[in-house]
Write a protein that holds these residues in place. Structure first.
Motif, PDB file in Angstrom:
ATOM      1  N   TYR A  74     -30.552  59.126 -32.390  1.00 52.18           N
ATOM      2  CA  TYR A  74     -30.049  59.562 -33.736  1.00 52.18           C
ATOM      3  C   TYR A  74     -30.462  60.949 -33.976  1.00 52.18           C
ATOM      4  N   ASP A  75     -29.535  61.776 -34.473  1.00 46.71           N
ATOM      5  CA  ASP A  75     -29.781  62.882 -34.975  1.00 46.71           C
ATOM      6  C   ASP A  75     -30.096  63.169 -36.541  1.00 46.71           C
ATOM      7  N   ILE A  76     -31.203  62.983 -36.866  1.00 41.41           N
ATOM      8  CA  ILE A  76     -31.628  62.943 -38.136  1.00 41.41           C
ATOM      9  C   ILE A  76     -31.312  63.896 -39.168  1.00 41.41           C
ATOM     10  N   GLY A  77     -31.370  65.141 -38.462  1.00 42.93           N
ATOM     11  CA  GLY A  77     -31.009  66.394 -39.309  1.00 42.93           C
ATOM     12  C   GLY A  77     -29.587  66.182 -39.675  1.00 42.93           C
ATOM     13  N   HIS A  78     -28.820  66.047 -38.687  1.00 45.07           N
ATOM     14  CA  HIS A  78     -27.339  65.892 -38.985  1.00 45.07           C
ATOM     15  C   HIS A  78     -26.799  64.695 -40.110  1.00 45.07           C
ATOM     16  N   LEU A  79     -27.649  63.527 -40.064  1.00 49.06           N
ATOM     17  CA  LEU A  79     -27.430  62.452 -40.976  1.00 49.06           C
ATOM     18  C   LEU A  79     -27.799  63.142 -42.251  1.00 49.06           C
ATOM     19  N   LEU A  80     -28.913  63.706 -42.462  1.00 48.61           N
ATOM     20  CA  LEU A  80     -29.363  64.104 -43.674  1.00 48.61           C
ATOM     21  C   LEU A  80     -28.282  65.171 -44.310  1.00 48.61           C
ATOM     22  N   ALA A  81     -27.752  65.935 -43.645  1.00 53.80           N
ATOM     23  CA  ALA A  81     -26.347  66.830 -43.926  1.00 53.80           C
ATOM     24  C   ALA A  81     -25.540  66.069 -44.599  1.00 53.80           C
ATOM     25  N   GLY A  82     -25.183  66.324 -46.039  1.00 55.61           N
ATOM     26  CA  GLY A  82     -24.135  65.675 -46.675  1.00 55.61           C
ATOM     27  C   GLY A  82     -24.836  64.274 -47.133  1.00 55.61           C
ATOM     28  N   SER A  83     -26.160  64.083 -47.127  1.00 51.24           N
ATOM     29  CA  SER A  83     -26.573  62.981 -47.828  1.00 51.24           C
ATOM     30  C   SER A  83     -26.906  62.834 -49.215  1.00 51.24           C
ATOM     31  N   GLU A  84     -27.067  64.177 -49.853  1.00 50.64           N
ATOM     32  CA  GLU A  84     -27.179  64.690 -51.318  1.00 50.64           C
ATOM     33  C   GLU A  84     -28.362  63.896 -51.843  1.00 50.64           C
ATOM     34  N   GLY A 100     -32.446  71.191 -36.472  1.00 49.68           N
ATOM     35  CA  GLY A 100     -33.453  70.509 -36.647  1.00 49.68           C
ATOM     36  C   GLY A 100     -33.978  70.310 -38.025  1.00 49.68           C
ATOM     37  N   ALA A 101     -34.760  69.432 -38.454  1.00 51.09           N
ATOM     38  CA  ALA A 101     -34.893  69.380 -39.861  1.00 51.09           C
ATOM     39  C   ALA A 101     -36.385  68.305 -39.972  1.00 51.09           C
ATOM     40  N   GLU A 102     -37.067  68.839 -41.312  1.00 51.73           N
ATOM     41  CA  GLU A 102     -38.285  68.240 -41.635  1.00 51.73           C
ATOM     42  C   GLU A 102     -37.874  67.452 -42.995  1.00 51.73           C
ATOM     43  N   SER A 141     -40.198  64.770 -38.866  1.00 49.17           N
ATOM     44  CA  SER A 141     -40.325  65.981 -38.632  1.00 49.17           C
ATOM     45  C   SER A 141     -39.512  66.580 -36.974  1.00 49.17           C
ATOM     46  N   ARG A 142     -38.631  67.495 -36.989  1.00 49.40           N
ATOM     47  CA  ARG A 142     -38.007  67.578 -35.717  1.00 49.40           C
ATOM     48  C   ARG A 142     -37.500  69.036 -35.754  1.00 49.40           C
ATOM     49  N   LEU A 143     -38.471  70.057 -35.272  1.00 44.52           N
ATOM     50  CA  LEU A 143     -37.902  71.507 -35.696  1.00 44.52           C
ATOM     51  C   LEU A 143     -38.264  72.266 -34.469  1.00 44.52           C
TER      52      LEU A 143
END
Length: 458
Positions: free
Chosen positions: A192-202, A168-170, A180-182
């Motif tokens: 959509y999994d926003i946390g996984h989308l942000l992983a690698g988004s730099e 999860g991520a905020e 926020s999804r923690l």
């Protein structure tokens, strides 16, 4: 009210650095290769403060560069050189350092984006668990930066990269909205999994402020072997053999005689197994029970082993690991390197090792090449010293070679500014267009980390 005053109101004037000397360490990356000028350096301590900072910068149309521990190697966390428009604000996340209680049952913990990897690992171990990602910059690298670059490190073989650890991520969007999804639900199929989308988004989509992370069982019984083999082809064959007979295999790292000699000189030690082979594989076995007998039996069963030394005590294991993890520091002690992080299909790793010297020499005849990497992921760190003004030619030569071999121009360090212009070597135009669409949806004004990851539109 000026932007600087508004930022001071948001985070406290003492956390808005305006003096050039105070800003300097935030404006140059760890390698010393990438550097630019900022308008201000801002250090928020809470998600709400991050939101205020981004609102003010968005309203003023001032770009924002996101920085964690400043251990990046591709220029993605510092201002660009030769800035033509407004100088960016550097938003530093290191004060977002809260660590929540470990949920032992779920094997999860919530960590602020500024938490150092070493602190996270110690926190997990105090609860009888562990964190699945480890890397040499553990004392400086931050959780947020590691997620943003989808960092890998030395345990990918067993646990995967940072994206696999995110439950999860905020994060804060450029306009100040907080997503926020923690809750860390084990199952959730609501889109959509926003946390996984942000992983690698730099840092190009949003500013991560907190992350819900998966933890792994503690495996404190460890044994390490430093193994000499004839070359990279034999190292690949050794890995295949160990994966068959060594269930406790936790890491497999590759280095070469010249690099090990360089590290040994830097550390003031004598290299082990000197002259025994052209390549070395550092193998770690880990488990609930002592894996040393299993490791020794596995090495005896692999004909590629020319010689080996095995360490079981913490001190001896650390000394062997230092020969691998000391490469980056030893290389940087000789000058500012061109650092490239690439991967190819495992079947072509040995070919890449064989072809790199010629490719580098053609681009920069006087350059010094040092290679090491993560064997289990066919991931090489290509370091080129003394490239001088030929740094871009070296980058183009190496990345083109890797792409022609079906590989990736960035295996774990990210694309940053250093490799954005070459993104098309690893991603199709259709993929890049989709990335641009996602970027536009999250950051319509294009103010977050402009010039990072996505190539400039000409």
């Amino acid at each position: 009210m000026t932007l600087e005053a508004a930022l001071g109101s948001a985070v406290g004037p003492e956390h808005v650095l305006l003096d050039r000397d105070l800003r300097a360490s935030y404006e140059t990356d760890w390698t010393g290769r990438f550097s630019g000028q900022s308008r201000a350096v801002v250090r928020p301590a809470t998600t709400a403060e991050v939101a205020r900072v981004l609102q003010e910068c968005s309203g003023a149309r001032v770009p924002v560069v996101v920085q964690g521990g400043n251990t990046g190697l591709v220029g993605g966390g510092v201002p660009p050189a030769g800035q033509t428009g407004d100088a960016p604000v550097v938003l530093v996340t290191t004060r977002l350092a809260d660590l929540g209680d470990v949920c032992v049952a779920a094997r999860q913990v919530t960590a602020g984006a500024g938490v150092r990897l070493a602190a996270l690992t110690a926190h997990a171990r105090a609860a009888g668990l562990d964190f699945g990602v480890d890397l040499a910059a553990r004392d400086s690298a931050t959780v947020g930066g590691m997620v943003a670059t989808n960092a890998g490190g030395i345990r990918v073989l067993r646990h995967g990269s940072m994206r696999e650890q995110v439950a999860g991520a905020e994060a804060v969007l450029m306009d100040g909205q907080i997503v926020s999804r923690l809750d860390g639900l084990a199952k959730d199929s609501t889109g959509y999994d926003i946390g996984h989308l942000l992983a690698g988004s730099e840092g190009t989509l949003a500013v991560l402020t907190r992350v819900r992370l998966r933890l792994v069982p503690s495996e404190r019984r460890r044994a390490v072997a430093f193994v000499a083999v004839a070359g990279s082809a034999e190292a690949v064959d050794l890995l295949a053999g160990l994966q068959t007979v060594l269930p406790s295999l936790a890491a497999a790292e590759l280095c070469f005689a010249a690099g090990v000699a360089l590290v040994a000189r830097h550390l003031g030690v004598r290299p082990p197994l000197e002259g025994a082979g052209e390549a070395y594989v550092l193998v770690e076995a880990a488990g609930q029970r002592d894996p040393v007998d299993e490791l020794l039996a596995a090495l005896q069963a692999c004909p590629q082993v020319l010689d080996a030394t095995v360490a079981t005590s913490a001190t001896d294991r650390a000394q062997l690991w230092a020969l691998r993890e000391g490469h980056t520091e030893a290389i940087s002690a000789l000058g500012v390197p061109v650092k490239l992080d690439v991967s190819v299909p495992m079947a072509r790793l040995a070919e890449l090792v064989d072809r790199l010297p010629e490719a580098v020499a053609a681009a920069a005849p006087a350059a010094l090449l040092v290679i090491f990497g993560h064997l289990a992921e066919a991931n090489l760190h290509v370091n080129v010293l003394q490239a001088g003004e030929d740094g871009e030619r070296v980058t183009a030569a190496v990345l083109s070679l890797v792409a022609n071999m079906g590989g990736s121009i960035s295996s774990e360090h990210g694309v940053g500014r250093a490799k954005a212009r070459w993104l098309g070597l690893s991603r199709s135009q259709a993929e890049i267009d989709v990335m641009r669409s996602v970027k536009a949806a999250f950051d319509p004004l294009g103010l977050l980390n402009p010039g990072v990851l996505l190539p400039a539109v000409l």
